[in-house]
Scaffold this active site. Structure first.
Site, PDB file in Angstrom:
ATOM      1  N   ASP A  46       0.840  -1.191   0.000  1.00  0.00           N
ATOM      2  CA  ASP A  46       0.000   0.000   0.000  1.00  0.00           C
ATOM      3  C   ASP A  46       0.879   1.245   0.000  1.00  0.00           C
ATOM      4  O   ASP A  46       1.855   1.330   0.762  1.00  0.00           O
ATOM      5  CB  ASP A  46      -0.906   0.027   1.229  1.00  0.00           C
ATOM      6  CG  ASP A  46      -1.720   1.321   1.296  1.00  0.00           C
ATOM      7  OD1 ASP A  46      -2.673   1.451   0.505  1.00  0.00           O
ATOM      8  OD2 ASP A  46      -1.377   2.204   2.111  1.00  0.00           O
ATOM      9  N   TYR A  51       2.899  10.393   0.403  1.00  0.00           N
ATOM     10  CA  TYR A  51       4.047   9.948   1.180  1.00  0.00           C
ATOM     11  C   TYR A  51       5.350  10.452   0.550  1.00  0.00           C
ATOM     12  O   TYR A  51       5.923   9.838  -0.343  1.00  0.00           O
ATOM     13  CB  TYR A  51       4.082   8.425   1.287  1.00  0.00           C
ATOM     14  CG  TYR A  51       2.849   7.804   1.892  1.00  0.00           C
ATOM     15  CD1 TYR A  51       2.021   8.520   2.757  1.00  0.00           C
ATOM     16  CD2 TYR A  51       2.495   6.479   1.594  1.00  0.00           C
ATOM     17  CE1 TYR A  51       0.886   7.944   3.305  1.00  0.00           C
ATOM     18  CE2 TYR A  51       1.364   5.902   2.149  1.00  0.00           C
ATOM     19  CZ  TYR A  51       0.558   6.642   2.998  1.00  0.00           C
ATOM     20  OH  TYR A  51      -0.570   6.065   3.535  1.00  0.00           O
ATOM     21  N   LYS A  77      -3.501   5.820  -3.471  1.00  0.00           N
ATOM     22  CA  LYS A  77      -4.565   6.722  -3.024  1.00  0.00           C
ATOM     23  C   LYS A  77      -4.705   7.908  -3.963  1.00  0.00           C
ATOM     24  O   LYS A  77      -3.782   8.229  -4.706  1.00  0.00           O
ATOM     25  CB  LYS A  77      -4.284   7.175  -1.588  1.00  0.00           C
ATOM     26  CG  LYS A  77      -4.092   5.987  -0.645  1.00  0.00           C
ATOM     27  CD  LYS A  77      -3.760   6.400   0.766  1.00  0.00           C
ATOM     28  CE  LYS A  77      -3.502   5.180   1.632  1.00  0.00           C
ATOM     29  NZ  LYS A  77      -2.191   4.553   1.366  1.00  0.00           N
TER      30      LYS A  77
END
Length: 336
Positions: A46, A51, A77
């Site tokens: 994931d 990030y 995401k």
């Protein structure tokens, strides 16, 4: 589709630390950590553009893009579009300010419209070096990033990202979608909608040994009733349950340190590791499909696998319940 039918196992790898969360990690250390996860059988990864402004996706992609694409499950995401231009202002990350100060210098646009969702996915595929995603989470439409404006962001996502991801799922481009958040309220709101319908969700930090009562009150019963699965993020509460000093992405306050001390004393009494207790607790709820601790060192992967497989005596769970350190409503691994 049920997440439990998509995910290849109960232990995945969360890549937030690879975005230089808390500290700057050398590229070779990041690569070795992902390789260690692969070599030891981890097949769910994931990540997110957020990030490190794309850094975690880039580092993950350098390894997994060379692996057979059908051999693993990949989620990322939407909600942050990474631009090619540098950030000139101090980014506003709400309660998470400074979290990725060592990440890439790229500017991040926070947007959940249909157009931004498609741009975000295109950017992720490029950084990851893959031709498709399995699961896409709508990222951080919650109070911790947006304060009182979070409902406005939620509505933007409902009419934008939700519809795009529903279409992509129905067309078979992705297998599933849902929300990836650190708060329960956005997921509760989503589950109350008639449409569109998510396949599951990623809940970070809200179903751990240190923080689970709120999720048990409303969210998890709703999810169970609707047959919606959950991936548990942050099972170690930002590290404090694994020997670290952070809780909720900040230095742990004294009351949390004291609670961790009580949990560790009980674990020591029964000859088990607190990491094993934390990991197995997070997986004990019926809606939990997988747990995705993060790591920045190859040795941590072996620790997580050992924690998942550690034999914890039923007496520990009974004593944990009797001590009042967990909610009476929390399911425990042995049914205590």
């Amino acid at each position: 589709m049920s997440l439990k039918n998509i995910l290849p196992g109960r232990l995945g790898f969360g890549t937030a630390p690879l975005g230089n969360m808390f500290r700057a990690i050398p590229d070779e250390e990041a690569r070795a950590t992902v390789e260690a996860a692969w070599e030891q059988g981890i097949r769910y990864f994931d990540t997110a553009p957020f990030y490190g402004a794309g850094l975690a996706e880039e580092r993950l992609g350098r390894v997994i893009s060379a692996k057979p694409r059908d051999a693993y499950v990949l989620s990322t995401k939407v909600g942050r579009v990474i631009l090619d231009e540098p950030e000139t202002d101090v980014p506003d990350f709400g309660e998470k300010g400074g979290l990725f100060e060592h990440g890439n210098p790229n500017k991040i646009v926070h947007e959940w419209t249909a157009e931004a969702t498609e741009r975000s996915i295109e950017g992720s595929l490029k950084r990851l070096g893959v031709d498709r995603l399995d699961i896409v989470w709508v990222h951080d439409i919650a109070q911790d990033f947006h304060g009182d404006a979070w409902l406005q962001k939620f509505e933007e996502a409902r009419t934008g990202a939700f519809r795009v991801l529903s279409r992509l799922r129905d067309e078979g481009v992705i297998k599933a979608w849902g929300l990836g958040v650190n708060k329960t309220e956005p997921i509760e709101l989503t589950l109350a909608l008639d449409e569109p319908r998510p396949d599951g969700f990623l809940l970070a930090g809200r179903y751990t040994l240190l923080d689970h009562e709120h999720a048990l009150q409303r969210l998890l019963p709703m999810a169970q009733e609707q047959n919606v699965d959950m991936v548990v993020g942050g099972p170690y509460s930002s590290g404090v349950l694994a020997g670290g000093s952070h809780f909720e992405y900040q230095q742990a306050p004294p009351e949390i340190i004291e609670r961790v001390g009580r949990l560790k004393a009980l674990a020591d009494e029964h000859g088990i590791s607190i990491k094993a207790a934390a990991l197995q607790f997070s997986l004990a709820h019926p809606v939990a499909a997988a747990v995705i601790p993060g790591a920045t060192r190859p040795s941590r992967i072996a620790e997580d696998i050992a924690a998942l497989n550690e034999d914890i005596p039923a007496a520990f769970w009974h004593d944990l319940r009797a001590s009042g350190l967990v909610s009476p409503a929390a399911p425990l691994p042995d049914g205590a």
